[in-house]
Scaffold this motif. Structure first.
Motif, PDB file in Angstrom:
ATOM      1  N   TRP A 228      41.826  51.906  43.000  1.00 54.51           N
ATOM      2  CA  TRP A 228      43.208  51.410  43.170  1.00 54.51           C
ATOM      3  C   TRP A 228      43.278  49.885  43.237  1.00 54.51           C
ATOM      4  O   TRP A 228      44.339  49.300  43.101  1.00 54.51           O
ATOM      5  CB  TRP A 228      43.883  52.036  44.395  1.00 54.51           C
ATOM      6  N   ASN A 229      42.136  49.204  43.411  1.00 56.17           N
ATOM      7  CA  ASN A 229      42.173  47.738  43.536  1.00 56.17           C
ATOM      8  C   ASN A 229      42.865  47.051  42.367  1.00 56.17           C
ATOM      9  O   ASN A 229      43.635  46.101  42.548  1.00 56.17           O
ATOM     10  CB  ASN A 229      40.756  47.171  43.645  1.00 56.17           C
ATOM     11  N   TYR A 230      42.586  47.497  41.152  1.00 54.59           N
ATOM     12  CA  TYR A 230      43.063  46.748  39.983  1.00 54.59           C
ATOM     13  C   TYR A 230      44.515  47.051  39.650  1.00 54.59           C
ATOM     14  O   TYR A 230      45.235  46.164  39.190  1.00 54.59           O
ATOM     15  CB  TYR A 230      42.127  46.984  38.787  1.00 54.59           C
ATOM     16  N   THR A 231      44.970  48.280  39.885  1.00 57.60           N
ATOM     17  CA  THR A 231      46.407  48.535  39.703  1.00 57.60           C
ATOM     18  C   THR A 231      47.187  47.802  40.797  1.00 57.60           C
ATOM     19  O   THR A 231      48.236  47.224  40.530  1.00 57.60           O
ATOM     20  CB  THR A 231      46.716  50.052  39.725  1.00 57.60           C
ATOM     21  N   LYS A 232      46.636  47.807  42.023  1.00 60.28           N
ATOM     22  CA  LYS A 232      47.297  47.075  43.127  1.00 60.28           C
ATOM     23  C   LYS A 232      47.381  45.572  42.805  1.00 60.28           C
ATOM     24  O   LYS A 232      48.353  44.906  43.148  1.00 60.28           O
ATOM     25  CB  LYS A 232      46.505  47.246  44.423  1.00 60.28           C
ATOM     26  N   MET A 233      46.348  45.058  42.160  1.00 60.67           N
ATOM     27  CA  MET A 233      46.300  43.636  41.820  1.00 60.67           C
ATOM     28  C   MET A 233      47.386  43.272  40.804  1.00 60.67           C
ATOM     29  O   MET A 233      47.775  42.111  40.683  1.00 60.67           O
ATOM     30  CB  MET A 233      44.910  43.353  41.223  1.00 60.67           C
ATOM     31  N   GLY A 234      47.846  44.272  40.044  1.00 59.63           N
ATOM     32  CA  GLY A 234      48.922  44.017  39.091  1.00 59.63           C
ATOM     33  C   GLY A 234      48.592  44.390  37.647  1.00 59.63           C
ATOM     34  O   GLY A 234      49.441  44.255  36.768  1.00 59.63           O
ATOM     35  N   PHE A 235      47.366  44.845  37.399  1.00 60.68           N
ATOM     36  CA  PHE A 235      47.064  45.295  36.034  1.00 60.68           C
ATOM     37  C   PHE A 235      47.978  46.475  35.712  1.00 60.68           C
ATOM     38  O   PHE A 235      48.182  47.364  36.538  1.00 60.68           O
ATOM     39  CB  PHE A 235      45.593  45.696  35.898  1.00 60.68           C
ATOM     40  N   ASP A 236      48.529  46.470  34.498  1.00 56.04           N
ATOM     41  CA  ASP A 236      49.509  47.484  34.115  1.00 56.04           C
ATOM     42  C   ASP A 236      48.848  48.781  33.684  1.00 56.04           C
ATOM     43  O   ASP A 236      49.434  49.858  33.804  1.00 56.04           O
ATOM     44  CB  ASP A 236      50.373  46.934  32.976  1.00 56.04           C
TER      45      ASP A 236
END
Ligand SMILES: *Cc1c(COP(=O)(O)O)cnc(C)c1O
Length: 419
Positions: A228-236
């Motif tokens: 979940w880190n990268y979707t949370k960071m804003g990656f679409d």
């Protein structure tokens, strides 16, 4: 920069060559008699295919990983019943999105397929309903994908399958200037060993141009929280391989991210026939297996997994104490992929007169046939400080008890070579 990428490529292709050779070398001359039991017939035995010990890692050519018992059981059970495919796809997506804390999710046939379907999704959103035109009828349509030069890799082909064209950038200023009315997406290679532009800047600039960012994090669990880190960071959109660290079916993967883009990816995929994704069919067994693998993986802890892998490496090292000049070190790669303890062994080849590459060949020839990590005997790559006098044992894909066999074979081969 280019050097390290080139060496990574060389490293990967070396692995594949070695693995191809292994297939021939380790095939038994006569298949043992096949026997049927509760688990079904042993088709490896029937076909004369050698079962190997994977002391390498989650390499695709080594069939990557084995499914834990709970995942195997879920797959076997799912195989018994037909269902409505769309209902299963939707339900799996909703469940995965909830478990992995993102807006939406789909099970793909692997991270490479996630790249293709994610690109198709971005292209069909940017060009409004271009689904049936991809990849051959793109004249006048938007097709540009922005990438860092240091993030170019062999998996680019998965995006090129959609007819996408790459625009390479190096500096932040070049990146800012690269957006235009043909841009459909940007791609970030999460485990890249080089590249000037960090994740936050990458996302911020793309979003200021209303362009979605893809992150290929295929091999980048553990840590578990990367899910979940990268979707949370804003990656679409974020891709993970299902058959690597998560130990799902080898032909499964995840595509996570924005609801509208996942919906577009679904429209570009099987069972819809007139789509780029039709050949990337995901069967009920892979869908259920992927969901079960996520459940299994979320039931683990990073500390627990690391301690387990470290213990395996220590047990092997303990069995090699008697080998003259041998030094053992446990190392975690310093890139985002395969972040688990690996065992590195170095020794004086003047005393132990066999090269690491010859040790790997000996282990491959033995019974059972053992595959060592492809970094063995090679210059540094994939975040490991290897060289021509290093043996690398990838311990994380070993089955319980196999570390004892690997240790015994290493000790035999090394001891025999003592001058
Ligand atoms: C392994 C890998 C892929 C492909 O994953 P599959 O699940 O085998 O399709 C894509 N990108 C990167 C960076 C990988 O390491």
């Amino acid at each position: 920069m280019q050097d390290s990428l080139a060496s990574r490529r060389g490293f990967l292709s070396w692995g594949n060559r070695a693995v191809a050779a292994a297939g021939l070398a380790s095939r038994p001359l006569v298949a043992a008699s096949s026997r049927q039991d509760n688990e079904g017939e042993d088709y490896y035995e029937k076909l004369g295919v050698a079962k190997i010990i994977n002391a390498a890692g989650t390499y695709t050519a080594l069939t990557a990983s084995t499914m834990p018992p709970s995942v195997r059981a879920a797959v076997a059970r799912a195989a018994k019943h037909p269902v409505r495919l769309a209902e299963l796809q939707t339900a799996a997506g909703v469940y995965l999105a909830r478990q992995l804390r993102c807006e939406a999710a789909m099970v793909t046939s692997g991270a490479a397929s996630s790249l293709t379907l994610g690109t198709a999704a971005c292209m069909s959103v940017a060009n409004r309903a271009a689904v049936h035109k991809i990849p051959t009828d793109l004249e006048g349509l938007k097709t540009e994908v922005i990438v860092q030069k240091a993030h170019r890799y062999d998996y680019d082909h998965a995006m090129r399958n959609c007819g996408a064209r790459f625009v390479e950038v190096e500096t932040l200023a070049e990146y800012e200037a690269a957006f235009n009315d043909r841009t459909v997406m940007t791609n970030y290679f999460n485990a890249a060993e080089a590249g000037q532009i960090g994740r936050e800047d990458w996302i911020r600039v793309a979003h200021s141009h209303n362009v979605p960012c893809f992150n290929d994090a295929a091999a980048d669990v553990p840590p578990i929280s990367n899910l979940w880190n990268y979707t949370k960071m804003g990656f679409d959109l974020v891709a993970f391989s299902g058959g690597k660290g998560m130990r799902g079916p080898q032909n499964a993967g995840l595509l996570l991210g924005r609801k509208d883009l996942i919906a577009a990816a679904v429209l570009n995929s099987s069972p819809r026939s007139d789509t780029v994704g039709r050949g990337m069919k995901v069967a009920k067994e892979q869908i259920v297996g992927m969901v079960a693998a996520v459940d299994w993986f979320l039931s683990q802890t990073d500390a627990g997994m690391e301690a387990d892998f470290r213990k395996r490496a220590e047990r092997i090292a303990a069995q090699l104490k008697t080998v003259p000049t041998l030094e053992a070190k446990i190392v975690i790669p310093n890139v985002a992929a395969n972040v688990v303890p690996h065992l590195l062994l170095r020794y004086d080849q003047g005393r132990v007169k066999i090269s690491p590459l010859d040790v790997a060949a000996e282990l491959r020839r033995g019974t059972p046939s053992i595959e060592l990590h492809p970094g063995t005997g090679h210059k540094p790559a994939a975040g490991l400080p290897t060289d021509e006098s290093t043996i690398v044992v990838g311990v994380w894909m070993l089955e319980p008890g196999e570390e004892a066999i690997v240790a015994r074979r290493l000790r035999e081969v090394l001891t025999k070579a003592v001058a």
